[in-house]
Design an enzyme around this catalytic site. Sequence first.
Site, PDB file in Angstrom:
ATOM      1  CE  LYS A 177      -4.334  -1.286   2.198  1.00  0.00           C
ATOM      2  NZ  LYS A 177      -5.097  -1.097   3.431  1.00  0.00           N
ATOM      3  CD  GLU A 178       2.293   3.155   4.301  1.00  0.00           C
ATOM      4  OE1 GLU A 178       1.503   3.954   4.818  1.00  0.00           O
ATOM      5  OE2 GLU A 178       3.244   2.651   4.917  1.00  0.00           O
ATOM      6  CG  ASP A 208       4.871  -0.879  12.443  1.00  0.00           C
ATOM      7  OD1 ASP A 208       5.842  -1.367  13.061  1.00  0.00           O
ATOM      8  OD2 ASP A 208       4.092  -0.042  12.937  1.00  0.00           O
ATOM      9  CE  LYS A 211       2.753   8.451  12.400  1.00  0.00           C
ATOM     10  NZ  LYS A 211       2.028   9.632  11.923  1.00  0.00           N
ATOM     11  CG  ASP A 217       2.344  10.024   8.143  1.00  0.00           C
ATOM     12  OD1 ASP A 217       2.813   9.675   9.242  1.00  0.00           O
ATOM     13  OD2 ASP A 217       1.192  10.446   7.982  1.00  0.00           O
ATOM     14  CG  ASP A 227      -2.411  12.476  14.293  1.00  0.00           C
ATOM     15  OD1 ASP A 227      -3.330  11.856  14.867  1.00  0.00           O
ATOM     16  OD2 ASP A 227      -2.470  12.829  13.107  1.00  0.00           O
TER      17      ASP A 227
HETATM   18  O1  LIG Z   1       0.589   0.072  12.371  1.00  0.00           O
HETATM   19  C1  LIG Z   1       0.912   1.084  11.751  1.00  0.00           C
HETATM   20  C2  LIG Z   1      -0.009   1.833  11.012  1.00  0.00           C
HETATM   21  C3  LIG Z   1       0.434   2.961  10.329  1.00  0.00           C
HETATM   22  N1  LIG Z   1       1.730   3.326  10.344  1.00  0.00           N
HETATM   23  C4  LIG Z   1       2.186   4.527   9.594  1.00  0.00           C
HETATM   24  O2  LIG Z   1       1.426   5.641   9.950  1.00  0.00           O
HETATM   25  C5  LIG Z   1       1.430   6.592   8.896  1.00  0.00           C
HETATM   26  C6  LIG Z   1       0.065   7.148   8.670  1.00  0.00           C
HETATM   27  O3  LIG Z   1      -0.759   6.168   8.133  1.00  0.00           O
HETATM   28  P1  LIG Z   1      -1.741   6.469   6.899  1.00  0.00           P
HETATM   29  O4  LIG Z   1      -2.368   5.212   6.505  1.00  0.00           O
HETATM   30  O5  LIG Z   1      -1.047   7.261   5.877  1.00  0.00           O
HETATM   31  O6  LIG Z   1      -2.831   7.310   7.635  1.00  0.00           O
HETATM   32  P2  LIG Z   1      -3.450   8.739   7.280  1.00  0.00           P
HETATM   33  O7  LIG Z   1      -4.854   8.718   7.758  1.00  0.00           O
HETATM   34  O8  LIG Z   1      -3.202   9.111   5.891  1.00  0.00           O
HETATM   35  O9  LIG Z   1      -2.596   9.650   8.245  1.00  0.00           O
HETATM   36  C7  LIG Z   1      -3.074  10.668   9.107  1.00  0.00           C
HETATM   37  O10 LIG Z   1      -3.710  10.137  10.260  1.00  0.00           O
HETATM   38  C8  LIG Z   1      -2.901   9.286  11.067  1.00  0.00           C
HETATM   39  C9  LIG Z   1      -3.705   8.919  12.305  1.00  0.00           C
HETATM   40  O11 LIG Z   1      -4.769   8.117  12.005  1.00  0.00           O
HETATM   41  C10 LIG Z   1      -1.623   9.994  11.475  1.00  0.00           C
HETATM   42  O12 LIG Z   1      -0.793   9.074  12.104  1.00  0.00           O
HETATM   43  C11 LIG Z   1      -0.910  10.508  10.250  1.00  0.00           C
HETATM   44  O13 LIG Z   1       0.253  11.189  10.597  1.00  0.00           O
HETATM   45  C12 LIG Z   1      -1.835  11.440   9.514  1.00  0.00           C
HETATM   46  O14 LIG Z   1      -1.196  11.944   8.347  1.00  0.00           O
HETATM   47  C13 LIG Z   1       1.991   5.880   7.672  1.00  0.00           C
HETATM   48  O15 LIG Z   1       3.273   6.374   7.400  1.00  0.00           O
HETATM   49  C14 LIG Z   1       2.004   4.433   8.104  1.00  0.00           C
HETATM   50  O16 LIG Z   1       3.059   3.732   7.517  1.00  0.00           O
HETATM   51  C15 LIG Z   1       2.644   2.592  11.080  1.00  0.00           C
HETATM   52  O17 LIG Z   1       3.824   2.911  11.100  1.00  0.00           O
HETATM   53  N2  LIG Z   1       2.208   1.486  11.771  1.00  0.00           N
HETATM   54 MN   LIG Z   2      -1.314   9.342   4.945  1.00  0.00          MN
END
Ligand SMILES: O=c1ccn([C@@H]2O[C@H](COP(=O)(O)OP(=O)(O)O[C@H]3O[C@H](CO)[C@@H](O)[C@H](O)[C@H]3O)[C@@H](O)[C@H]2O)c(=O)[nH]1
Ligand SMILES: [Mn+2]
Length: 748
Positions: free
Chosen positions: A125-126, A155, A292, A316, A459
């Site tokens: 996904k990333e 992760d 996260k 991120d 966050d």
């Molecule tokens: O178990 C996990 C799940 C997520 N991530 C990381 O967390 C980040 C954010 O995840 P993403 O799926 O991109 O979530 P978004 O909803 O787009 O992100 C927003 O919302 C998140 C909270 O839900 C915050 O952590 C993010 O900083 C914020 O940009 C990514 O880099 C992931 O790789 C981890 O490291 N471990």
């Molecule tokens: Mn994101």
Amino acid sequence: MAPTQNLSTSAPPPLHTFHVHHRAVPYRLFAVVYLSAILLLFYHHLYKLTNLLLHSTTCSFPLVFLHLSMVLADAILAFMWITVQVFRMRPIQRRTFPDNLVKMLDKSGKYPGLDVFICTADPYKEPPMSVVNTALSVMAYEYPTDRISVYVSDDGGSKLTLFAFMEAAKFARHWLPFCRANRLVERSPDAYFGNNHSSSEDIEEMKTMYEAMKVRVENIMERGEVNEECLTCQRERVALNKWRPGFTRQDHPTVNEVLLDNGEDRDITGHKMPNLVYIAREKSKSSSHHFKAGALNVLTRVSATMTNAPVILTLDCDTYSNDPITPLRALCFLWEPLKGLELAYVQFPQHFSGINENDIYANENKRLYRVNPIGMDGLQQGTYYVGTGCFFHRRALFGSPSSQLFTERRELNPEHVVDKDVKFEADLSMAHLVANSNYEDGTNWGSKIGFRYGSLVEDYYTGYKLQCEGWKSVFCDPERPAFLGDIPISLHDVLSQNKRWTIGLLEVAFSKYCPSIYGIRSMGILMGLAYSHFAFGPFWSIPFTIYAFIVPLAFINGVSSFPKVTDLLLCLYVFLFVGAYAQDLIDFLLTNGTIMQWWSDQRMWLIRGLTSHLFGSIDFFLQKLGFSALIFDVTNKVVDDEQSKQYEKGVFKFGVTSPFFVTITMAAIVNLITFVVVVLRVVFLPEKFGEMFVQMFISGFVMVNCWPIYEGIALRVDKGRMPMKTATISLLLVGILHYVTFYLINTC
Ligand SMILES: O=c1ccn([C@@H]2O[C@H](COP(=O)(O)OP(=O)(O)O[C@H]3O[C@H](CO)[C@@H](O)[C@H](O)[C@H]3O)[C@@H](O)[C@H]2O)c(=O)[nH]1
Ligand SMILES: [Mn+2]
């Protein structure tokens, strides 16, 4: 413009200034007028309700119920309006003067260390290439390279990601000097080569090298395996051998690889390289890994054993740097000796690349990322943390400004000085130890120290808890966006992301740290209300559900509670509606938005209310009752060509069958039917127009917003259209709802 602060002739040149936006005063005046209108509305509601109850018979039950629903809807709208005013009281704009800081730092020669944390969680996904670009863009910061350390948390526990980073470490030796020599502003290779206009032999050579790396990484991604022939040395083989049989994403030992060590690694011009460390923390099915926040805490500890820099930048995986002087801007605040002490973080807004012209899914999230933070920045304690693009004072993660908390190990405390290279053996074994899945058992990590557990929006929650402890923050939004991130470009992805946020926010709202109680007690009324605005944000779904379903269904069944056109009360409704909408539009235009973008934004607000907020709330309560478990569904960052083309054109993508689409389709159908019924009534009984007008307006308004849905059902044939199944189920459910309303109204 109001006079800027901090300027005086004898003082040293300023590092930062701010001014209060002009709009503050008219906004406050308008707030007084609008509040009076709200009070008037509630006076009317109360009057009408008591009247209804006094003269009620069993027959008036539907009317009482309808009226109560409308009072509830209006109460929530009023609450949300009140909390929003906090952001409008004193919006400020800041400026930084990095040149002045550089002079100061050059003189003292003391550039503080910077530990950058990059989180990734799923190579499919990333895409690892995107994570690599993020890392390269910050490694190439305009900052002494030996002061930068980049820590990547994986992760996904994937050897594909590690392989990509082994490649990146080699490429970086060419890329960093290239950025410096050409004074590049875009230091993410993908962004640079994607937009590059000029061409030279050097640039072409670098581009070829980058493309070759990309092909190698993409090849292993396609195969899903790193072949022997891809590896160039024994060290790489040893590292990848850690993926033994039985190694799964949910269950594996720690993998910690130092890919670049500034003690020994040099770029092709002989400059020191920044540190680059890959870490996949230990995972075990028997202990919770806290998503996260858990990853960030492992990074906080691992980095403490290796570099322990006083400044931490969290990113991120998709948030690449778009301006190499960003750390200097952050330091303009963090390094000011006196104020630095209470300042926990400097937050840069999330900006995104690839948004289409009208931003159909409101990905820009202007309120969340721009409008509200400048408002909170003007308050005593500053703005919230949004998870990425944020520079922390490491110390802020260890207890309040006045009383520091010490960890279980001396090496992890913020004042511990590391004076050895990152590859130092003893530190490496310590790094392993602190990345263990059960390391945090019985410690303060996640509760009082580090990033906080207990919410899927770690966050928001962490920023909130730090501010409750007395920490301040600053919002810094320079003209050139400091970072750019990816956006989800299918409606379903956007809503799934928002649903996760909904659950996370409700976790905070319904905890003992509820911002409206604990927050107000710890930080005062304004900060508490500002945080409440988000925590109770999912409640938007209540008024939307009432006005999109209950009110029109009751109306076509003959029960209505709206004023007539001739009624003076209508003026009040018009004022409340137009006033709120117009002010929202002004906010939008003042932050460089267009009218069409604003239209998309308000439409998505309505859609979220009926989908992600609604289902997120249901999920949250089910989880509270023990019926389901929480998951962090990572947002998809991969897009195919066809999907991007459609998005570019501004066409909604439905395509999949999902409960999200059922509720909005139902709202579209209910309001279409209501509108037709109302118009027919007016045609045959023109004298009824006065009674019909308000409902006609509301349903008409919902319909205009639902245009992409009608189009998706009836006018499109492509893959992204609304699935027939969804349309049929919705129609069926509307039929049932209508029948139930009819039955309830007519049986009393
Ligand atoms: O178990 C996990 C799940 C997520 N991530 C990381 O967390 C980040 C954010 O995840 P993403 O799926 O991109 O979530 P978004 O909803 O787009 O992100 C927003 O919302 C998140 C909270 O839900 C915050 O952590 C993010 O900083 C914020 O940009 C990514 O880099 C992931 O790789 C981890 O490291 N471990
Ligand atoms: Mn994101």
